[in-house]
Design an enzyme around this catalytic site. Structure first.
Site, PDB file in Angstrom:
ATOM      1  N   ALA A  15       2.391  -0.655  -7.612  1.00  0.00           N
ATOM      2  CA  ALA A  15       1.196  -0.258  -8.363  1.00  0.00           C
ATOM      3  C   ALA A  15       0.321  -1.454  -8.717  1.00  0.00           C
ATOM      4  CB  ALA A  15       1.616   0.469  -9.637  1.00  0.00           C
ATOM      5  N   ALA A  16       0.339  -2.468  -7.839  1.00  0.00           N
ATOM      6  CA  ALA A  16      -0.408  -3.684  -8.178  1.00  0.00           C
ATOM      7  C   ALA A  16      -1.827  -3.688  -7.622  1.00  0.00           C
ATOM      8  CB  ALA A  16       0.348  -4.912  -7.673  1.00  0.00           C
ATOM      9  N   ARG A  68     -12.363   0.729  -4.666  1.00  0.00           N
ATOM     10  CA  ARG A  68     -13.245   1.879  -4.428  1.00  0.00           C
ATOM     11  C   ARG A  68     -13.299   2.878  -5.588  1.00  0.00           C
ATOM     12  NH1 ARG A  68     -12.549   5.192   0.299  1.00  0.00           N
ATOM     13  NH2 ARG A  68     -10.481   4.398   0.776  1.00  0.00           N
TER      14      ARG A  68
HETATM   15  C1  UD1 Z   1       0.253   0.891   3.606  1.00  0.00           C
HETATM   16  C2  UD1 Z   1       1.214   0.735   4.786  1.00  0.00           C
HETATM   17  C3  UD1 Z   1       0.786   1.679   5.905  1.00  0.00           C
HETATM   18  C4  UD1 Z   1       0.736   3.108   5.411  1.00  0.00           C
HETATM   19  C5  UD1 Z   1      -0.166   3.182   4.190  1.00  0.00           C
HETATM   20  C6  UD1 Z   1      -0.104   4.552   3.567  1.00  0.00           C
HETATM   21  C7  UD1 Z   1       1.963  -1.585   4.744  1.00  0.00           C
HETATM   22  C8  UD1 Z   1       1.806  -2.911   5.323  1.00  0.00           C
HETATM   23  N1  UD1 Z   1       1.179  -0.630   5.228  1.00  0.00           N
HETATM   24  O1  UD1 Z   1      -1.011   0.494   4.068  1.00  0.00           O
HETATM   25  O2  UD1 Z   1       1.693   1.592   6.971  1.00  0.00           O
HETATM   26  O3  UD1 Z   1       0.251   3.949   6.431  1.00  0.00           O
HETATM   27  O4  UD1 Z   1       0.244   2.248   3.180  1.00  0.00           O
HETATM   28  O5  UD1 Z   1      -1.090   4.654   2.579  1.00  0.00           O
HETATM   29  O6  UD1 Z   1       2.808  -1.369   3.904  1.00  0.00           O
HETATM   30  N2  UD1 Z   1       0.365  -2.752  -3.190  1.00  0.00           N
HETATM   31  C9  UD1 Z   1       0.862  -3.645  -4.107  1.00  0.00           C
HETATM   32  N3  UD1 Z   1       0.766  -4.984  -3.851  1.00  0.00           N
HETATM   33  C10 UD1 Z   1       0.198  -5.455  -2.724  1.00  0.00           C
HETATM   34  C11 UD1 Z   1      -0.314  -4.542  -1.784  1.00  0.00           C
HETATM   35  C12 UD1 Z   1      -0.206  -3.194  -2.042  1.00  0.00           C
HETATM   36  O7  UD1 Z   1       1.377  -3.254  -5.146  1.00  0.00           O
HETATM   37  O8  UD1 Z   1       0.144  -6.682  -2.559  1.00  0.00           O
HETATM   38  C13 UD1 Z   1       0.475  -1.330  -3.465  1.00  0.00           C
HETATM   39  C14 UD1 Z   1      -0.853  -0.673  -3.658  1.00  0.00           C
HETATM   40  O9  UD1 Z   1      -1.217  -0.658  -5.035  1.00  0.00           O
HETATM   41  C15 UD1 Z   1      -0.628   0.736  -3.141  1.00  0.00           C
HETATM   42  C16 UD1 Z   1       0.429   0.543  -2.079  1.00  0.00           C
HETATM   43  O10 UD1 Z   1       1.055  -0.697  -2.342  1.00  0.00           O
HETATM   44  O11 UD1 Z   1      -0.107   1.587  -4.115  1.00  0.00           O
HETATM   45  C17 UD1 Z   1      -0.130   0.581  -0.682  1.00  0.00           C
HETATM   46  O12 UD1 Z   1      -1.091  -0.424  -0.582  1.00  0.00           O
HETATM   47  P1  UD1 Z   1      -2.331  -0.263   0.373  1.00  0.00           P
HETATM   48  O13 UD1 Z   1      -3.127  -1.499   0.326  1.00  0.00           O
HETATM   49  O14 UD1 Z   1      -3.010   1.012   0.086  1.00  0.00           O
HETATM   50  O15 UD1 Z   1      -1.563  -0.166   1.756  1.00  0.00           O
HETATM   51  P2  UD1 Z   1      -2.196  -0.117   3.172  1.00  0.00           P
HETATM   52  O16 UD1 Z   1      -2.409  -1.485   3.607  1.00  0.00           O
HETATM   53  O17 UD1 Z   1      -3.315   0.833   3.159  1.00  0.00           O
END
Ligand code: UD1
Ligand code: CA
Length: 458
Positions: free
Chosen positions: A11-12, A17
């Site tokens: 949840a970071a 958007r």
């Molecule tokens: C991620 C997946 C992707 C999947 C998609 C589904 C990876 C590399 N990719 O993509 O395969 O199809 O989710 O939505 O895992 N978050 C953190 N810290 C970070 C980055 C993200 O807490 O450094 C959390 C975000 O708050 C979010 C979740 O992880 O709740 C997913 O992050 P997001 O950036 O949406 O992932 P995608 O790159 O879109």
């Protein structure tokens, strides 16, 4: 013994958007933060520990969920999902299994998560995937001879890989000791320069850990919130799910698309709810309760047979059987209405107990009052409970008749069977069984003439 379950909620993320200063996971769906829905799932799954990785928005996230018995881990800079998991690994036990959930994916059913946990508990990696008409942006599930071999992120994928419609939801479960091994080997040599959690799939395959995939019953169970439009879309899906469950339970809804439940709504038999009603907190509607259009009920209990007419607001109150409330009534905290009580239009009641058969039908304020049985309160009656510094109580006995436009200046009491004449300003106790009045005697001035407008000289 089965390995215990620990849950890791990512949840970071900033949620750019959402165009908001509030961390994305604290935006509300059905009156509860997105993250709250995920935390509820974690508790429902019986997690031995639930760990939340937070970042954007600072301490707002731990503060908002302070009561939920969670472990919070700060990911100060967001270097990807693998990096996020890495921050939390020291908090997780080696002999547990970890289920990874996302704080911005609120509507997953626990029934969808059970088989993933079971897969992890039997030594496999449980992975939740979904097949989408438009898979663009998601990580793609690469299979060889039907078996998952790895996940490739959209930005790193070839055209052939981008044609794969089965995508990663991000939700997975695996033995924690494996997670610890694999996360330690992640590299960020990819299109986004991030540490991808998804790279552990290829690691698992290399280590001979079987990948067991499951799909949710509905696509929306795995939809995340990235914008206000998506939040509104998931809110509608969730509200529709609640409405369908109420219909299934026998509740009559004038329109299932015009009902909002932000909390829990429990209904008896033959309850009917007209359009545009909002239920917040914990609401109980007894058998045969009818709720008119545009009512708001918050933390309220409504006993059997009561009818609530349109535009009535009830907040933190207990309403007895066979009452009639509204239209346009406002019932405020601390109010308890007994049986067969009538409260009509433009009546406000606060912190008062009203006994059986009493009626307050028009334009009145009753606050800090104890009222007996079969009392009739005339239109425009006001209990003056506040002297500018302190609140005082008004006590009204049984069978009292209060004439219209009466003020009861508290603290004051009215004895059983007393009558107060219309227009009375009651500043001392009124004795039982007697008529009490405070108005001046009516007089007529013979021959009195209304003033006439003087003609201006031009
Ligand atoms: C991620 C997946 C992707 C999947 C998609 C589904 C990876 C590399 N990719 O993509 O395969 O199809 O989710 O939505 O895992 N978050 C953190 N810290 C970070 C980055 C993200 O807490 O450094 C959390 C975000 O708050 C979010 C979740 O992880 O709740 C997913 O992050 P997001 O950036 O949406 O992932 P995608 O790159 O879109
Ligand atoms: Ca995403």
């Amino acid at each position: 013994m089965q390995p215990k379950l620990e849950i890791l909620i990512l949840a970071a993320g900033k949620g750019t958007r959402m165009r908001s200063d509030l961390p994305k996971v604290l935006h509300k769906l059905a009156g509860k933060p997105l993250l709250g829905h995920v935390v509820d799932n974690a508790h429902a799954l019986g997690a031995a520990q639930t760990c939340v990785v937070y970042g954007f928005g600072g301490e707002a996230v731990p503060q908002a969920l302070a009561d939920d018995k969670l472990t919070f881990v700060l990911q100060a800079q967001q270097h990807g999902t693998g990096h996020a998991v890495q921050q939390a690994l020291p908090a997780l036990a080696d002999d547990s299994v970890t289920l990874v959930l996302y704080g911005d994916v609120p509507l997953t059913h626990t029934a969808t998560l059970h088989p993933l946990v079971a897969a992890a508990q039997s030594g496999k990696l449980g992975l939740l995937t979904v097949t989408l008409a438009d898979p663009s942006g998601y990580g793609r599930i690469v299979r060889e001879h039907g078996k998952v071999t790895r996940i490739v992120e959209h930005k790193d994928a070839t055209d052939a890989e981008r044609a794969i419609a089965e995508v990663n939801t991000g939700i997975l479960a695996v033995a924690t000791r494996h997670l610890k091994q694999w996360i330690a080997t992640l590299k960020n040599d990819n299109a986004q320069g991030e540490y991808y959690l998804t790279d552990i799939i290829a690691r698992a395959v290399a280590d001979g850990v079987a990948i067991e995939t499951h799909q949710p019953a509905s696509e929306w169970e795995v939809l995340g919130v990235n914008s206000k439009a998506q939040l509104a879309q998931l809110e509608r899906i969730h509200q529709n799910e609640i409405a369908q469950a109420l219909l299934e339970a026998g509740v009559t809804l004038a329109d299932p698309a015009r009902l909002d439940v932000r909390g829990s709504l429990n209904c008896g038999r033959d309850v009917s709810i007209d359009v545009n009603c909002v239920f917040e907190g914990k609401v109980l509607l007894g058998d045969g309760v009818q709720v008119g259009a545009n009512c708001v009920l918050r933390n309220a209990t409504i006993a059997a047979g009561t009818r609530i007419d349109a535009f009535t607001l009830i907040d933190d109150a207990a309403i007895g059987e066979a009452n009639r409330l509204g239209p346009f009534s406002r019932i405020r905290p601390g109010t308890v209405l007994a049986r067969d009580v009538h409260v009509g239009n433009f009546v406000e009641i606060k912190n008062s107990q009203i006994d059986d058969g009493s009626k307050i039908n028009h334009l009145s304020y009753v606050g800090d009052t104890t009222m007996g049985k079969k009392v009739n309160i005339g239109a425009g009656t006001i209990t003056c409970n506040y002297d500018g510094a302190n609140k005082h109580r008004t006590v009204i006995g049984d069978d009292v008749f209060v004439g219209s436009d009466t003020q009861l200046v508290a603290p004051v009491s009215v004895g059983n069977g007393a009558t107060l004449g219309a227009g009375t300003t009651l500043t001392r106790d009124a004795p039982a069984g007697e008529l009490t009045l405070s108005r001046a005697k009516q007089t007529t001035i013979p021959g009195w003439k209304r003033p006439v407008k003087l003609k201006k000289e031009s």
